[in-house]
Design a protein around this motif. Structure first.
Motif, short mmCIF file in Angstrom:
data_model
loop_
_atom_site.label_atom_id
_atom_site.label_comp_id
_atom_site.label_asym_id
_atom_site.label_seq_id
_atom_site.Cartn_x
_atom_site.Cartn_y
_atom_site.Cartn_z
N GLU A 13 -0.76 6.88 2.38
CA GLU A 13 -1.43 7.57 1.27
C GLU A 13 -0.79 7.17 -0.06
O GLU A 13 -1.49 6.92 -1.04
CB GLU A 13 -1.34 9.09 1.45
N ALA A 14 0.53 7.07 -0.07
CA ALA A 14 1.23 6.65 -1.29
C ALA A 14 0.80 5.25 -1.69
O ALA A 14 0.49 4.99 -2.87
CB ALA A 14 2.74 6.71 -1.07
N LEU A 15 0.77 4.34 -0.73
CA LEU A 15 0.37 2.96 -1.03
C LEU A 15 -1.08 2.89 -1.50
O LEU A 15 -1.43 2.01 -2.29
CB LEU A 15 0.58 2.07 0.18
N GLY A 16 -1.90 3.83 -1.07
CA GLY A 16 -3.28 3.87 -1.53
C GLY A 16 -3.38 4.04 -3.03
O GLY A 16 -4.25 3.44 -3.68
N HIS A 17 -2.48 4.83 -3.61
CA HIS A 17 -2.47 5.00 -5.07
C HIS A 17 -2.11 3.67 -5.75
O HIS A 17 -2.74 3.30 -6.75
CB HIS A 17 -1.47 6.08 -5.48
N TYR A 18 -1.13 2.98 -5.21
CA TYR A 18 -0.74 1.69 -5.78
C TYR A 18 -1.89 0.68 -5.67
O TYR A 18 -2.15 -0.06 -6.62
CB TYR A 18 0.49 1.14 -5.05
N ARG A 19 -2.55 0.67 -4.54
CA ARG A 19 -3.66 -0.28 -4.33
C ARG A 19 -4.82 0.00 -5.29
O ARG A 19 -5.41 -0.93 -5.83
CB ARG A 19 -4.13 -0.23 -2.88
N ARG A 20 -5.14 1.27 -5.47
CA ARG A 20 -6.24 1.61 -6.38
C ARG A 20 -5.93 1.15 -7.80
O ARG A 20 -6.76 0.51 -8.45
CB ARG A 20 -6.51 3.12 -6.37
#
Length: 141
Positions: free
Chosen positions: A117-124
């Protein structure tokens, strides 16, 4: 002659590093890209990770402040966060200054329930910055 562009953020650890990396990868024929922060926070490992997932290696970039930059007369200075926009230092010359705000992935990731979920913020945010860079120079005014 390539335009010299500076991406400025608070800590030069994530968003401005991504913007520099994307600009070098996608628009290196048009721009010499630089990044800096109001302060130096070091490279964010998750920013390096998600950029590598997209095929852009920013692991050789370093976190720096505007005082660490070479003596360059910039054509454009783009602030990527509200704090940098409010505290943007003065630069000599005729640089066009603009703000293109993006969410702060480390702040958003702090409340994530999992690493994914944390990496999802970075990817977005990585993908939003890529879209901004792909639209250059038309979106620079």
């Amino acid at each position: 002659m390539k335009k010299k562009i500076l991406f400025l953020c608070t800590g030069n650890s994530c968003r401005s590093q991504m913007a520099e990396g994307w600009t070098r990868a996608l628009k290196g024929d048009l721009f010499d890209a630089y990044s800096a922060g109001v302060v130096r926070h070091g490279m964010n490992p998750n920013a390096v990770r998600v950029m590598a997932e997209a095929g852009v290696d920013i692991s050789g970039q370093t976190s720096k402040t505007v005082d660490d930059l070479p003596p360059v007369e910039f054509d454009a200075i783009i602030t990527l966060c509200g704090h940098a926009n409010e505290t943007c230092p003065f630069f000599r010359g005729n640089a066009r200054r603009m703000h293109a705000g993006f969410d702060d992935p480390p702040a958003l990731a702090g409340d994530a329930a999992s690493e994914e979920e944390a990496l999802g913020h970075y990817r977005r945010v990585r993908d939003e910055i890529r879209a901004f860079v792909e639209a250059m120079p038309d979106n620079l005014g």
